[in-house]
Design an enzyme around this catalytic site. Structure first.
Site, PDB file in Angstrom:
ATOM      1  CG  ASP A  36      -2.074   0.913   1.136  1.00 43.97           C
ATOM      2  OD1 ASP A  36      -2.282   1.488   0.055  1.00 43.97           O
ATOM      3  OD2 ASP A  36      -2.792   1.073   2.138  1.00 43.97           O
ATOM      4  NE  ARG A  40      -1.336   6.640   1.335  1.00 39.23           N
ATOM      5  CZ  ARG A  40      -1.398   5.703   2.276  1.00 39.23           C
ATOM      6  NH1 ARG A  40      -1.086   6.011   3.515  1.00 39.23           N
ATOM      7  NH2 ARG A  40      -1.772   4.484   1.977  1.00 39.23           N
ATOM      8  CG  HIS A  53      -0.085   2.045  -9.255  1.00 33.26           C
ATOM      9  ND1 HIS A  53      -0.281   1.689  -7.947  1.00 33.26           N
ATOM     10  CD2 HIS A  53      -1.185   2.790  -9.602  1.00 33.26           C
ATOM     11  CE1 HIS A  53      -1.448   2.179  -7.515  1.00 33.26           C
ATOM     12  NE2 HIS A  53      -2.006   2.853  -8.510  1.00 33.26           N
ATOM     13  CG  LEU A 147       9.017 -17.513  -3.913  1.00 35.66           C
ATOM     14  CD1 LEU A 147       8.787 -17.393  -2.407  1.00 35.66           C
ATOM     15  CD2 LEU A 147       9.586 -16.206  -4.453  1.00 35.66           C
ATOM     16  CG  LEU A 211      -7.000  -7.762   8.095  1.00 34.74           C
ATOM     17  CD1 LEU A 211      -7.700  -9.017   8.591  1.00 34.74           C
ATOM     18  CD2 LEU A 211      -5.559  -8.110   7.708  1.00 34.74           C
TER      19      LEU A 211
HETATM   20  C1  FPP Z   1      -2.217   0.257  -3.194  1.00 40.54           C
HETATM   21  O1  FPP Z   1      -1.633   1.528  -3.153  1.00 40.54           O
HETATM   22  C2  FPP Z   1      -1.619  -0.479  -4.274  1.00 40.54           C
HETATM   23  C3  FPP Z   1      -2.315  -1.046  -5.295  1.00 40.54           C
HETATM   24  C4  FPP Z   1      -3.772  -1.023  -5.402  1.00 40.54           C
HETATM   25  C5  FPP Z   1      -1.609  -1.714  -6.390  1.00 40.54           C
HETATM   26  C6  FPP Z   1      -0.431  -2.486  -5.971  1.00 40.54           C
HETATM   27  C7  FPP Z   1       0.359  -2.849  -7.155  1.00 40.54           C
HETATM   28  C8  FPP Z   1       1.681  -2.866  -7.191  1.00 40.54           C
HETATM   29  C9  FPP Z   1       2.537  -2.565  -6.042  1.00 40.54           C
HETATM   30  C10 FPP Z   1       2.399  -3.284  -8.401  1.00 40.54           C
HETATM   31  C11 FPP Z   1       1.998  -4.685  -8.716  1.00 40.54           C
HETATM   32  C12 FPP Z   1       2.912  -5.308  -9.604  1.00 40.54           C
HETATM   33  C13 FPP Z   1       2.649  -6.433 -10.276  1.00 40.54           C
HETATM   34  C14 FPP Z   1       3.745  -7.102 -10.911  1.00 40.54           C
HETATM   35  C15 FPP Z   1       1.294  -6.984 -10.423  1.00 40.54           C
HETATM   36  P1  FPP Z   1      -2.549   2.790  -3.384  1.00 40.54           P
HETATM   37  O2  FPP Z   1      -2.547   3.117  -4.809  1.00 40.54           O
HETATM   38  O3  FPP Z   1      -3.910   2.533  -2.802  1.00 40.54           O
HETATM   39  O4  FPP Z   1      -1.796   3.857  -2.548  1.00 40.54           O
HETATM   40  P2  FPP Z   1      -2.443   5.085  -1.760  1.00 40.54           P
HETATM   41  O5  FPP Z   1      -3.206   4.468  -0.597  1.00 40.54           O
HETATM   42  O6  FPP Z   1      -1.259   5.853  -1.317  1.00 40.54           O
HETATM   43  O7  FPP Z   1      -3.318   5.825  -2.701  1.00 40.54           O
END
Ligand code: FPP
Length: 256
Positions: A36, A40, A53, A147, A211
């Site tokens: 997460d 931000r 992302h 893994l 969660l």
């Molecule tokens: C939450 O942060 C994150 C997500 C919804 C996406 C997570 C995805 C990745 C870390 C990359 C995934 C990579 C692959 C290879 C599939 P947010 O956007 O909600 O952050 P915020 O709470 O700060 O807005």
């Protein structure tokens, strides 16, 4: 697993700070991460959310490699929840392209490193290009033995539990399962994570303490480790720190 960890411990033996950090004993077999804070991270830099992302994807690459090096057996990464469809279309489209981008670049390495790619989630409403990329990775790595890299993609725990109940009732109706034989273990086998041990350790980044509909059944006895670090800033050292904290915990499973 032990050999890998021994190798890693050897490699840090000249570094007294990290020497006592990880032990073979109490090593978490399954680590799950709610990644997460991408949005931000980007906002703090005046960048569009998708830049967070993109950076998050690079961190996935590093953390997968490090978890494998340490000898973690299963690494589950929450990449997209069933609720994430509510985000702006441009962001959803970007997120849906990430598995394809990641696997295009990483699949040869994952194969070489004996990683098994697995998907936990509802694949039906994924775009075709996402399905194609993950199906190829799952098929090509199916016979690997290292893994298990388990992407929770279009995953929501409550709907998983409802679907599990439906399939269980069907088995009862078809005479494949007697009600008396219903147990925690048999129910687990009707979930999307069938065949995977429950997570030992859950990590959530970015300071959020919830969660978010993630593995509600499977996390019943897991240890939680929360950090304020935003996912794009998460490093190998943070992963080791979380494991070190886990190793100091006493898991009592309701006992004394
Ligand atoms: C939450 O942060 C994150 C997500 C919804 C996406 C997570 C995805 C990745 C870390 C990359 C995934 C990579 C692959 C290879 C599939 P947010 O956007 O909600 O952050 P915020 O709470 O700060 O807005």
């Amino acid at each position: 697993m032990l050999n890998k960890l021994r190798g890693h411990l050897k490699s840090v033996q000249n570094d007294p700070e990290s020497m006592d950090q990880l032990t073979e004993e109490n090593f978490p077999k399954h680590i799950a991460i709610i990644m997460d804070g991408n949005g931000r991270w980007a906002k703090k830099r005046g960048l569009p959310r998708v830049a967070g992302h993109r950076e998050g994807m690079s961190v996935v690459r590093k953390i997968v490699r490090h978890a494998n090096k340490l000898g973690v057996s299963i690494l589950t990464l929450y990449a997209f929840s069933t609720e994430n469809w509510k985000r702006p279309k441009t962001e959803v489209d970007f997120l849906m392209r990430l598995p394809e981008r990641f696997l295009k670049a990483e699949l040869p390495t994952l194969i070489k490193e004996n990683v098994v790619v697995r998907i936990t989630g509802d694949r039906h409403n994924l775009p075709d290009y996402t399905k194609r990329a993950v199906d190829e990775a799952v098929a090509t790595t199916a016979n690997n033995t290292g893994l298990v890299l388990n992407f929770a993609l279009n995953y929501g725990s409550r709907s998983e539990i409802i679907d599990g109940m439906k399939s269980l009732f069907q088995d009862v109706q078809d005479g494949k399962l007697a009600i008396e034989d219903l147990s925690e273990a048999s129910f687990s086998e009707h979930l999307m994570t069938a065949g995977l041990d429950d997570p030992d350790l859950l990590i959530r980044t970015s300071g959020e303490l919830r969660l978010s509909n993630f593995m509600l059944w499977q996390l019943a006895y897991s240890e939680f480790w929360f950090t304020d670090v935003l996912w794009p800033d998460f490093s190998q050292e943070h992963l080791e720190e979380a494991i070190k904290v886990y190793q100091k915990r006493q898991r009592r499973y309701g006992g004394v």
